[in-house]
Design a protein around this motif. Structure first.
Motif, PDB file in Angstrom:
ATOM      1  N   ILE A   3     -75.617 -29.793  37.569  1.00  0.00           N
ATOM      2  CA  ILE A   3     -75.162 -31.652  37.368  1.00  0.00           C
ATOM      3  C   ILE A   3     -73.735 -31.620  37.841  1.00  0.00           C
ATOM      4  O   ILE A   3     -72.808 -31.144  37.274  1.00  0.00           O
ATOM      5  N   LEU A   4     -73.805 -32.720  38.686  1.00  0.00           N
ATOM      6  CA  LEU A   4     -72.461 -33.287  39.095  1.00  0.00           C
ATOM      7  C   LEU A   4     -72.480 -35.119  38.410  1.00  0.00           C
ATOM      8  O   LEU A   4     -73.345 -35.990  38.577  1.00  0.00           O
ATOM      9  N   ILE A   5     -71.802 -35.662  38.215  1.00  0.00           N
ATOM     10  CA  ILE A   5     -71.195 -36.606  37.515  1.00  0.00           C
ATOM     11  C   ILE A   5     -70.213 -37.843  38.054  1.00  0.00           C
ATOM     12  O   ILE A   5     -69.317 -36.815  38.127  1.00  0.00           O
ATOM     13  N   LEU A   6     -70.294 -38.851  38.525  1.00  0.00           N
ATOM     14  CA  LEU A   6     -69.610 -39.154  39.389  1.00  0.00           C
ATOM     15  C   LEU A   6     -69.048 -40.167  38.131  1.00  0.00           C
ATOM     16  O   LEU A   6     -69.742 -41.451  37.507  1.00  0.00           O
ATOM     17  N   GLY A   7     -67.919 -40.310  38.201  1.00  0.00           N
ATOM     18  CA  GLY A   7     -66.968 -41.187  37.033  1.00  0.00           C
ATOM     19  C   GLY A   7     -66.698 -41.090  36.573  1.00  0.00           C
ATOM     20  O   GLY A   7     -67.876 -39.925  35.441  1.00  0.00           O
ATOM     21  N   ALA A   8     -65.482 -40.893  35.666  1.00  0.00           N
ATOM     22  CA  ALA A   8     -64.634 -40.722  34.022  1.00  0.00           C
ATOM     23  C   ALA A   8     -64.191 -41.930  33.297  1.00  0.00           C
ATOM     24  O   ALA A   8     -63.535 -41.326  32.724  1.00  0.00           O
ATOM     25  N   GLY A   9     -65.856 -43.188  33.860  1.00  0.00           N
ATOM     26  CA  GLY A   9     -65.249 -44.000  32.038  1.00  0.00           C
ATOM     27  C   GLY A   9     -66.468 -43.466  31.296  1.00  0.00           C
ATOM     28  O   GLY A   9     -66.230 -42.248  30.929  1.00  0.00           O
ATOM     29  N   PRO A  10     -66.481 -44.519  30.246  1.00  0.00           N
ATOM     30  CA  PRO A  10     -67.315 -44.377  28.773  1.00  0.00           C
ATOM     31  C   PRO A  10     -68.738 -43.572  29.564  1.00  0.00           C
ATOM     32  O   PRO A  10     -68.783 -42.840  28.835  1.00  0.00           O
ATOM     33  N   CYS A  11     -69.311 -43.992  30.005  1.00  0.00           N
ATOM     34  CA  CYS A  11     -70.582 -43.260  30.539  1.00  0.00           C
ATOM     35  C   CYS A  11     -70.356 -42.160  30.832  1.00  0.00           C
ATOM     36  O   CYS A  11     -70.343 -40.806  30.493  1.00  0.00           O
ATOM     37  N   GLY A  12     -69.382 -41.480  31.981  1.00  0.00           N
ATOM     38  CA  GLY A  12     -69.563 -40.279  32.915  1.00  0.00           C
ATOM     39  C   GLY A  12     -69.070 -38.994  31.735  1.00  0.00           C
ATOM     40  O   GLY A  12     -69.821 -38.012  30.803  1.00  0.00           O
ATOM     41  N   LEU A  13     -68.024 -40.112  30.917  1.00  0.00           N
ATOM     42  CA  LEU A  13     -67.326 -39.018  29.719  1.00  0.00           C
ATOM     43  C   LEU A  13     -67.748 -38.433  28.429  1.00  0.00           C
ATOM     44  O   LEU A  13     -68.543 -37.606  27.721  1.00  0.00           O
ATOM     45  N   GLY A  14     -69.285 -39.672  27.893  1.00  0.00           N
ATOM     46  CA  GLY A  14     -70.808 -39.207  26.869  1.00  0.00           C
ATOM     47  C   GLY A  14     -71.668 -37.910  27.497  1.00  0.00           C
ATOM     48  O   GLY A  14     -71.301 -37.490  26.868  1.00  0.00           O
ATOM     49  N   ALA A  15     -71.888 -38.019  29.063  1.00  0.00           N
ATOM     50  CA  ALA A  15     -72.595 -37.312  29.279  1.00  0.00           C
ATOM     51  C   ALA A  15     -72.007 -35.644  29.411  1.00  0.00           C
ATOM     52  O   ALA A  15     -72.220 -35.094  29.606  1.00  0.00           O
ATOM     53  N   ALA A  16     -70.631 -36.053  29.956  1.00  0.00           N
ATOM     54  CA  ALA A  16     -70.055 -34.847  30.468  1.00  0.00           C
ATOM     55  C   ALA A  16     -69.879 -34.118  28.556  1.00  0.00           C
ATOM     56  O   ALA A  16     -69.362 -32.633  28.249  1.00  0.00           O
ATOM     57  N   LYS A 234     -79.097 -33.303  48.568  1.00  0.00           N
ATOM     58  CA  LYS A 234     -78.860 -33.543  47.871  1.00  0.00           C
ATOM     59  C   LYS A 234     -77.010 -32.631  47.219  1.00  0.00           C
ATOM     60  O   LYS A 234     -77.172 -31.980  46.772  1.00  0.00           O
ATOM     61  N   MET A 235     -76.310 -33.765  48.074  1.00  0.00           N
ATOM     62  CA  MET A 235     -74.720 -33.095  48.228  1.00  0.00           C
ATOM     63  C   MET A 235     -74.343 -34.628  48.681  1.00  0.00           C
ATOM     64  O   MET A 235     -74.378 -35.801  49.119  1.00  0.00           O
ATOM     65  N   VAL A 236     -72.977 -34.777  47.735  1.00  0.00           N
ATOM     66  CA  VAL A 236     -72.046 -35.744  47.672  1.00  0.00           C
ATOM     67  C   VAL A 236     -70.664 -34.774  48.704  1.00  0.00           C
ATOM     68  O   VAL A 236     -70.543 -34.160  48.143  1.00  0.00           O
ATOM     69  N   THR A 237     -70.644 -36.350  49.293  1.00  0.00           N
ATOM     70  CA  THR A 237     -68.850 -35.680  50.666  1.00  0.00           C
ATOM     71  C   THR A 237     -68.171 -36.538  49.702  1.00  0.00           C
ATOM     72  O   THR A 237     -68.620 -37.684  50.266  1.00  0.00           O
ATOM     73  N   PHE A 238     -67.188 -36.636  49.346  1.00  0.00           N
ATOM     74  CA  PHE A 238     -65.202 -37.440  48.843  1.00  0.00           C
ATOM     75  C   PHE A 238     -64.776 -37.342  50.315  1.00  0.00           C
ATOM     76  O   PHE A 238     -64.684 -36.622  51.539  1.00  0.00           O
ATOM     77  N   GLY A 241     -63.209 -34.883  52.074  1.00  0.00           N
ATOM     78  CA  GLY A 241     -63.626 -33.800  53.349  1.00  0.00           C
ATOM     79  C   GLY A 241     -63.841 -32.879  52.041  1.00  0.00           C
ATOM     80  O   GLY A 241     -64.661 -31.768  52.326  1.00  0.00           O
ATOM     81  N   LEU A 242     -63.913 -33.015  50.715  1.00  0.00           N
ATOM     82  CA  LEU A 242     -64.764 -31.724  50.083  1.00  0.00           C
ATOM     83  C   LEU A 242     -66.256 -32.292  50.112  1.00  0.00           C
ATOM     84  O   LEU A 242     -66.572 -33.354  49.641  1.00  0.00           O
ATOM     85  N   THR A 243     -67.181 -30.953  49.833  1.00  0.00           N
ATOM     86  CA  THR A 243     -68.556 -31.462  49.239  1.00  0.00           C
ATOM     87  C   THR A 243     -68.868 -30.717  48.498  1.00  0.00           C
ATOM     88  O   THR A 243     -68.537 -29.778  48.460  1.00  0.00           O
ATOM     89  N   GLU A 244     -69.896 -31.139  47.667  1.00  0.00           N
ATOM     90  CA  GLU A 244     -69.844 -30.925  46.768  1.00  0.00           C
ATOM     91  C   GLU A 244     -71.809 -30.971  46.491  1.00  0.00           C
ATOM     92  O   GLU A 244     -72.472 -31.380  47.098  1.00  0.00           O
ATOM     93  N   ARG A 245     -72.613 -30.305  46.101  1.00  0.00           N
ATOM     94  CA  ARG A 245     -74.199 -29.580  46.065  1.00  0.00           C
ATOM     95  C   ARG A 245     -74.130 -29.896  44.669  1.00  0.00           C
ATOM     96  O   ARG A 245     -73.400 -29.372  43.743  1.00  0.00           O
ATOM     97  N   TYR A 246     -75.979 -30.952  44.518  1.00  0.00           N
ATOM     98  CA  TYR A 246     -76.085 -30.372  42.829  1.00  0.00           C
ATOM     99  C   TYR A 246     -77.340 -30.198  42.726  1.00  0.00           C
ATOM    100  O   TYR A 246     -78.547 -31.025  44.087  1.00  0.00           O
ATOM    101  N   ASP A 247     -77.643 -30.422  41.270  1.00  0.00           N
ATOM    102  CA  ASP A 247     -79.684 -30.527  41.705  1.00  0.00           C
ATOM    103  C   ASP A 247     -79.972 -32.034  40.649  1.00  0.00           C
ATOM    104  O   ASP A 247     -80.709 -32.732  40.917  1.00  0.00           O
ATOM    105  N   GLY A 406     -83.439 -37.504  41.992  1.00  0.00           N
ATOM    106  CA  GLY A 406     -82.714 -36.744  41.101  1.00  0.00           C
ATOM    107  C   GLY A 406     -81.588 -37.482  40.860  1.00  0.00           C
ATOM    108  O   GLY A 406     -80.396 -36.454  40.462  1.00  0.00           O
ATOM    109  N   VAL A 407     -81.612 -38.588  41.072  1.00  0.00           N
ATOM    110  CA  VAL A 407     -80.065 -38.866  40.399  1.00  0.00           C
ATOM    111  C   VAL A 407     -80.467 -40.380  39.683  1.00  0.00           C
ATOM    112  O   VAL A 407     -80.832 -40.904  39.220  1.00  0.00           O
TER     113      VAL A 407
END
Length: 452
Positions: A3-16, A234-238, A241-247, A406-407
């Motif tokens: 599971i990848l979470i984009l954003g560390a605001g209240p919602c992202g932190l709630g999920a984490a 199902k891949m995020v590139t930042f 240059g980092l690339t992360e895969r997710y389900d 899956g998003v």
């Protein structure tokens, strides 16, 4: 399952937070800023004043969120009874305005009462927010307060806004109650869920989310801004240059910007995204030398003699919001101005315009200019997700298309639902989407229920 979470605001932190509570380790948060908290972060300027990104107050509809906050803050918070006023016609009217019109000058009071007594429209028959105001408040209250104030806040024509979002956001009218308040010369100020609120002793509102994030830090990567999202791979590139895969991808970044970074998006989805409207905000923090005696928490400004719609006596929330906690020798005012294509604002002159607006509205005197020791400007491109007439139709196209891939887009701007976009709502949207994904739970907050 990753599971990848984009954003560390209240919602992202709630999920984490909820993933961590469930014992899951197959998740990561990626945040573009150097800090967590999103729009609920706080900053200290070079002179020792602390500033929030706007006038946040901590109140909650959820026991789960309350427990998370208690764990994050411990006993390091203050509890306040809301004292809120509207500056209008050279006087102060207690909030909510419509319950306290007895404080208006005689001509304005008469116009408001005449408008209330003359109402014939059924609110259920109205087509937009502007019509709804006429049906609920009458011509006088709309003319003096509701229309000018809401134009300042939203920065869009009120005819373009829907009415379904209102709920507990606006105190509606009880004419008998208003007339009784006038007859008995009684203030009626206890309406609303935020009539009591908490505020951290140290570090501003951001201390809440810094505390929530503390045990999760090893799975939070800051300074990672999304460049491209490949939904099929199902891949995020930042951008680094980092690339992360997710389900599973939980997106809490602004929905329109997120879609703009996705590849192979159908034209119908891109067209729907164009119907999402938002405003930006300029937050001006002014730190003064001297002592201010003013018990108000925050104030609303509907009139045109100031650019801002709200000012917060931020020194009243915690003495540690000023240098060395010395409220006998320092005070701070935090002022919020909306901008949008319909309401342009000059960022180069907004600090001076704000100071002049404070003078015009009687908040400070001309000679107080010389007592300003700090001016701090924050430009917030995404401030309010505007509940326009076309919003729900657009979301009905975008969100199912994303979920089929899956998003899950949640949070203040991820879900684009202002009515469930407060800190507690956003946090719980993160909790509830995780519960849905892992345990088949419902998402009551996203779907309009704020009881929990």
């Amino acid at each position: 399952m990753t599971i990848l979470i984009l954003g560390a605001g209240p919602c992202g932190l709630g999920a984490a937070y909820h993933l961590n509570k469930l014992g899951r380790t197959d998740w990561r948060i990626f945040e573009r800023n150097t800090h967590v908290g999103g729009l609920s972060a706080s900053f200290q300027d070079g002179t020792g004043f602390t500033w929030d990104i706007g006038g946040h107050v901590l109140f909650s509809h959820y026991d789960y969120f309350d427990r998370a906050v208690e764990k994050a803050l411990g006993d390091d918070y203050y509890s306040h009874l809301r004292e809120c006023r509207i500056r209008i016609l050279n006087g102060w009217v207690p909030y909510p305005f419509q319950n306290n019109i007895r404080h208006l000058p005689p001509d304005a009071l008469r116009a408001c009462l005449d408008g209330l007594r003359a109402m014939r429209l059924n609110p259920a028959d109205t087509n937009n927010f502007r019509e709804w105001m006429d049906a609920v408040f009458g011509e006088g209250i709309v003319r003096y307060f509701m229309e000018p104030y809401n134009k300042k806040v939203w920065g869009v024509p009120l005819e373009n806004m829907g009415r379904e979002w209102l709920g507990e956001r606006v105190s509606v009218v009880d004419l008998a109650r208003i007339e009784k308040n006038i007859a008995e010369q009684r203030d009626d100020v206890n309406w609303g869920p935020n009539n009591r609120f908490k505020f951290p002793r140290y570090g501003g509102t951001g201390a809440i989310f810094e505390g929530i994030a503390k045990p999760l830090r090893e799975r939070i990567s800051c300074e990672h801004e999304v460049a491209v999202v490949d939904l099929e791979a199902k891949m995020v590139t930042f951008t680094n240059g980092l690339t992360e895969r997710y389900d599973i991808l939980i997106n809490t970044t602004p929905l329109d910007a997120f879609i703009g970074k996705c590849v192979s998006v159908p034209e119908a989805v891109r067209d729907a995204t164009q119907k999402l409207v938002h405003s930006g905000g300029l937050i001006v923090g002014l730190g003064f030398r001297g002592k201010r005696v003013d018990s108000k928490c925050w104030m609303y400004f509907p009139e045109s003699d100031s650019p801002f719609y709200r000012v917060t006596n931020f020194f009243n929330y915690s003495p540690h919001n000023v240098p060395n906690g010395d409220i006998d020798n320092y005070f701070s005012l935090m002022c919020e101005t909306t901008y949008s294509p319909h309401k342009p604002v000059d960022k180069e002159t907004i600090i001076e315009e704000t100071i002049q607006g404070l003078i015009n509205s009687g908040m400070i005197a001309e000679e107080d200019r010389g007592r300003i020791v700090s001016s701090y400007l924050m430009d917030i491109p995404y401030s309010y997700p505007v509940p326009t007439l076309g919003r729900d139709r657009a979301l009905a196209v975008i969100q199912p298309w994303l979920e089929n891939r899956g998003v899950y887009s949640r949070g203040r701007f991820g879900a684009w639902k202002y009515e469930v976009g407060n800190m507690d709502h956003s946090f719980m949207q993160g909790v509830e989407v995780v519960e849905r994904l892992l345990n088949g739970g419902a998402e009551p907050t996203l779907n309009g229920s704020t009881r929990g």
